[in-house]
Design an enzyme around this catalytic site. Structure first.
Site, PDB file in Angstrom:
ATOM      1  CG  HIS A  27      -0.712  -0.393   2.475  1.00  0.00           C
ATOM      2  ND1 HIS A  27       0.296   0.209   3.166  1.00  0.00           N
ATOM      3  CD2 HIS A  27      -1.242  -1.318   3.308  1.00  0.00           C
ATOM      4  CE1 HIS A  27       0.384  -0.333   4.356  1.00  0.00           C
ATOM      5  NE2 HIS A  27      -0.527  -1.266   4.470  1.00  0.00           N
ATOM      6  CG  HIS A  81      -3.415  -6.496  12.471  1.00  0.00           C
ATOM      7  ND1 HIS A  81      -4.375  -5.515  12.446  1.00  0.00           N
ATOM      8  CD2 HIS A  81      -2.438  -6.068  11.617  1.00  0.00           C
ATOM      9  CE1 HIS A  81      -4.012  -4.560  11.619  1.00  0.00           C
ATOM     10  NE2 HIS A  81      -2.842  -4.873  11.097  1.00  0.00           N
ATOM     11  CD  GLU A  83      -3.252  -3.690   7.008  1.00  0.00           C
ATOM     12  OE1 GLU A  83      -2.592  -3.497   8.045  1.00  0.00           O
ATOM     13  OE2 GLU A  83      -3.136  -2.974   5.980  1.00  0.00           O
ATOM     14  CG  ASP A  85      -0.988  -7.723   6.133  1.00  0.00           C
ATOM     15  OD1 ASP A  85      -2.051  -7.305   6.624  1.00  0.00           O
ATOM     16  OD2 ASP A  85       0.122  -7.263   6.446  1.00  0.00           O
ATOM     17  CG  HIS A 147      -0.940  -0.444  11.811  1.00  0.00           C
ATOM     18  ND1 HIS A 147      -1.171   0.054  10.541  1.00  0.00           N
ATOM     19  CD2 HIS A 147      -0.931  -1.786  11.681  1.00  0.00           C
ATOM     20  CE1 HIS A 147      -1.275  -0.934   9.688  1.00  0.00           C
ATOM     21  NE2 HIS A 147      -1.133  -2.069  10.353  1.00  0.00           N
ATOM     22  CG  ASP A 166       1.231  -5.144  11.290  1.00  0.00           C
ATOM     23  OD1 ASP A 166       1.577  -6.194  10.732  1.00  0.00           O
ATOM     24  OD2 ASP A 166       0.279  -4.454  10.893  1.00  0.00           O
ATOM     25  CE1 TYR A 194       6.006  -3.803   8.660  1.00  0.00           C
ATOM     26  CE2 TYR A 194       5.961  -2.864  10.857  1.00  0.00           C
ATOM     27  CZ  TYR A 194       5.377  -3.613   9.873  1.00  0.00           C
ATOM     28  OH  TYR A 194       4.147  -4.174  10.091  1.00  0.00           O
ATOM     29  CG  HIS A 227       4.753  -8.124   8.180  1.00  0.00           C
ATOM     30  ND1 HIS A 227       4.184  -8.736   7.081  1.00  0.00           N
ATOM     31  CD2 HIS A 227       3.822  -7.253   8.640  1.00  0.00           C
ATOM     32  CE1 HIS A 227       2.966  -8.260   6.902  1.00  0.00           C
ATOM     33  NE2 HIS A 227       2.715  -7.368   7.830  1.00  0.00           N
TER      34      HIS A 227
HETATM   35 FE1  FEO Z   1      -1.298  -4.089   9.622  1.00  0.00          FE
HETATM   36 FE2  FEO Z   1       0.760  -6.498   8.487  1.00  0.00          FE
HETATM   37  O1  FEO Z   1      -0.841  -5.621   8.691  1.00  0.00           O
END
Ligand code: FEO
Length: 399
Positions: A27, A81, A83, A85, A147, A166, A194, A227
């Protein structure tokens, strides 16, 4: 035998995530080294999956799990989370595994229902709640707006193992699963990039969270983000770096960000650079194209000054400059000083427009926008040099 295998991280925890070697745009953030979507399987009495992966990687996740245990034996899923991903394939994984329960924060349950239309019943957990896995215990800490509103940490008490979603992550596709197996400069660069591109806007909340964790005295031996590789050594260093980045104390360093049409704005930028260097400030010259917006965010993380300029095109700044400034404004950098500049032919709006962005970022402006008509002459370049000196002098007082 599956092509995808789980990797043991501790006595009871296995990495069962996916490696995305090819992603280069996250993104708007350029991920030059790809990424991973980490999911973890806790082999407790109640077998528990912590997070899932981005939807196209569902089969990789299930293959890694299957190499260890039949996915239908999973009792619990915890979603830290919501999101895409990390939860993009959650619905499918629920269909395959049919877990007894799926846990998320209160906001997580809401987000998962609304985002993915999940039919399965979701069980909300609150800050401080604990979940017995039989022989092991998970504890939950809400990290709201770190986040996303739904974000939370899970902590495996008996192993002092923190699943940090994250936080403390990095976009780094690698075969190594532990940070200490990756070259230090790569780790430092990717962790900072990051932070600068994902977490910077939430810095005040991060400081609060670091204080809360420090006060709790919670012992942590492993930090497993969603990640990149897992931290198992020298955890104090990354925690200290997070504090430093969150505090955003300015260094005696300036980012000169510019976009030029016929090199006139570039000449101005070079004269500003000379003034800054003459004043003793480290300078990072960044023209858009060779540098991506997320490179600029990385360099700005510790810089005390942002000096930004663009030529005027059709009564505006150049479009690539507006792209980067829009991105930076969203990241809400703090404690910067700076100025706007730009060349023009007849109307000259660009420097003023750049300054509007800097003002919106609460940059402490040392001058009105500096303009030069057509090709800057000696007097124009002297004004640019002096601007660099003035910024440097002001920076020396705060950095
Ligand atoms: Fe906020 Fe890795 O997603």
């Amino acid at each position: 035998m599956s092509a995808f295998l789980p990797i043991k991280l501790s006595e009871h925890v296995w990495w069962v995530g996916a490696i995305d070697w090819t992603i280069r745009d996250f993104h708007g953030y350029t991920t030059k080294r790809g990424s991973t979507y980490n999911a973890y399987l806790i082999m407790a009495d109640k077998i528990t999956l912590v997070d899932t992966v981005k939807a196209p990687f569902k089969e990789e996740l299930l293959a890694r799990i299957s190499a260890l245990v039949d996915p239908k034996r999973i009792d619990y899923i915890v979603s830290n989370h919501s999101e895409m991903d990390h939860s993009g394939c959650l619905n499918d994984v629920i269909q395959v595994t049919r877990p007894e329960k799926v846990f998320a924060s209160v906001m997580g349950c809401k987000a998962l229902k609304e985002h993915f239309k999940i039919d399965a019943e979701l069980t909300p957990v609150k800050d401080g709640d604990e979940l017995s896995l039989g022989n092991l215990t998970l504890a939950f800490t809400e990290t709201r707006m770190l986040h996303w509103p739904d974000s939370m940490f899970s902590y495996l008490k008996e192993e002092k193992f923190l699943f940090s979603q994250d936080a403390f992550g990095m976009h780094l596709a690698t075969s190594e699963r532990f940070i200490d197996e990756v070259p230090g400069p790569v780790v430092d660069y990717e962790a900072a990039t990051y932070y600068a591109n994902i977490l910077l806007p939430y810095s005040p909340l991060i400081l609060n969270l670091l204080d809360k964790v420090a006060k709790s005295g919670l012992p942590i031996d492993i930090i497993a983000p969603d990640h990149g590789p897992v931290w198992r050594k020298d955890l104090g260093r990354i925690v200290s770096l997070y504090r430093k980045w969150a505090e955003q104390k300015p260094a005696n360093k300036a980012v000169v960000l510019y976009q030029t049409m016929w090199h006139s704005t570039e000449m101005m930028a070079r004269a500003i650079e000379e003034g800054l260097r003459e004043g003793g400030t480290d300078v990072k010259m960044m023209t858009i194209g060779p540098f991506h917006r997320s490179d600029v965010a990385y360099e700005l993380l510790d810089a005390g000054a942002l000096v930004a300029g663009s030529s005027t095109l059709n009564n505006n700044m150049l479009p690539a400059m507006a792209d980067v400034l829009t991105y930076l404004k969203g990241l809400k950098p703090k404690n910067k000083i700076g100025a706007a500049f730009g060349s023009y032919g007849w109307s000259g709006e660009s420097a003023g427009h750049v300054q509007e962005y800097l003002s919106a970022m609460k940059v402490d402006l040392v001058s009105e926008p500096l303009r030069a008509m057509y090709v800057p002459g000696e007097a124009d370049l002297k004004r640019c040099f002096d601007l660099g000196r003035a910024i440097s002098a002001k920076l020396a007082g705060v950095a």
